[in-house]
Write an enzyme that holds these catalytic residues in place. Sequence first.
Site, short mmCIF file in Angstrom:
data_model
loop_
_atom_site.label_atom_id
_atom_site.label_comp_id
_atom_site.label_asym_id
_atom_site.label_seq_id
_atom_site.Cartn_x
_atom_site.Cartn_y
_atom_site.Cartn_z
N HIS A 1 -9.78 2.10 0.82
CA HIS A 1 -9.94 1.09 1.62
C HIS A 1 -10.96 0.91 2.39
O HIS A 1 -10.87 0.96 4.11
CB HIS A 1 -8.21 0.80 2.46
CG HIS A 1 -7.79 -0.53 2.70
ND1 HIS A 1 -8.67 -1.52 3.77
CD2 HIS A 1 -7.02 -1.15 1.95
CE1 HIS A 1 -8.15 -2.74 3.33
NE2 HIS A 1 -6.73 -2.31 3.08
N GLU B 1 -11.96 -3.84 -2.19
CA GLU B 1 -10.83 -2.51 -3.23
C GLU B 1 -10.80 -2.73 -3.99
O GLU B 1 -10.04 -3.38 -5.44
CB GLU B 1 -9.58 -2.20 -2.63
CG GLU B 1 -9.52 -2.57 -1.42
CD GLU B 1 -8.20 -3.52 -0.33
OE1 GLU B 1 -7.29 -3.02 -1.21
OE2 GLU B 1 -8.92 -4.47 0.20
N HIS C 1 0.86 -1.35 0.25
CA HIS C 1 0.95 -0.26 0.20
C HIS C 1 0.87 1.29 0.40
O HIS C 1 0.25 2.60 0.76
CB HIS C 1 -0.71 0.15 1.10
CG HIS C 1 -2.00 -0.84 1.07
ND1 HIS C 1 -2.98 -1.49 -0.16
CD2 HIS C 1 -3.46 -2.20 2.12
CE1 HIS C 1 -3.04 -2.51 0.06
NE2 HIS C 1 -3.77 -2.56 1.30
#
Length: 344
Positions: free
Chosen positions: A173, A309, A102
């Site tokens: 998210h 996501e 991420h």
Amino acid sequence: MIKQSFNSPVGEIVWLTMKNSAGCTVTLSNLGAGIISVVVPDRNGNPVDVALGYRTPADYIQDGPNCGKTVGRFANRIADGRFTLDGKTYNVPVNLPPNHLHGGNEGFANKLWSIESATDQQVVFSLVSPDGDMGYPGTVRATATYRWSDQNMLEVVYTAVTDAPTVVNLTNHAYWNLNGKGTVLNHILQLNASNYLVTDRNLTPTGQVAPVAGTPLDFIQPKPLRRDIAADFEPLKFANGYDQCMVLDYSSERQIQTEASLTSDESGITMQISTNAPAAMLYTGNWLKGSPVSRDGNEFEAYDGVAIECQGFPDAPNHSNFPSTRLNPGETYRNTIVFSFDTL
């Protein structure tokens, strides 16, 4: 539009609340350009906050789950924190060994975005990520635009431009719970994904794309999340539940189309998800326990929320058979995700 400001160790955190004509609200934060709250009615007209959130603004700083936030510069995993672009190898932080996850601990989710505009209908955030930020090449200018309609439709549009070749993969998210609290395992999911990405035990893609048919990952027909989550299936054992990249069925033109439906029989709330992204990471909050406490002060448990996501493929820079996440100067990256709420 309601604006709240909070002092924090990372600077001023600002929460902005959009309210539509039906009285339903969406609260956003400049920290990570994130979703804090989405309040919609259940089948009896009672308000339910369907997005998980924490008790205080400071709880969102460096939180492990990246709750509701925009993750980037590259969402999901990059194997061994390394990729090659035009013959040059770039190293990015390994923050979930052995992988980069991420965008790193100082990625987009943990930056204070600028607020470009804010009304009851639309909020626009922007961020400049300089060349070398978290090891990535090129200066990237990103925007996150949230639109909230009178029909309880939340549209999220991510854009990015760069001054040098780089890779970009942005998504939101948020963790959803259509009952507001408790387990989501009784939620019913339908997902237009005929294939998934095979991973190793570290959830790193191997490069293989496999069919979901005959596996617990088959959500072509709606089924409760609970039904197969404990099945004797390696990907579920590796992740302690669902944490798989589902390859969405889509046209080559990458039109925005409905790809998922989540429903709670308990509240009667439904959520449709439309996107132009090629994949959706399905994550059933397997490691939520130990997160900052919820808005009502309760401890989160595993499976209290589900994230869907919409994004590019994880580790795409290292697999030539995956859809490219490369962004060149003169191009514009765009990822659109639409969450539409209704009742049964």
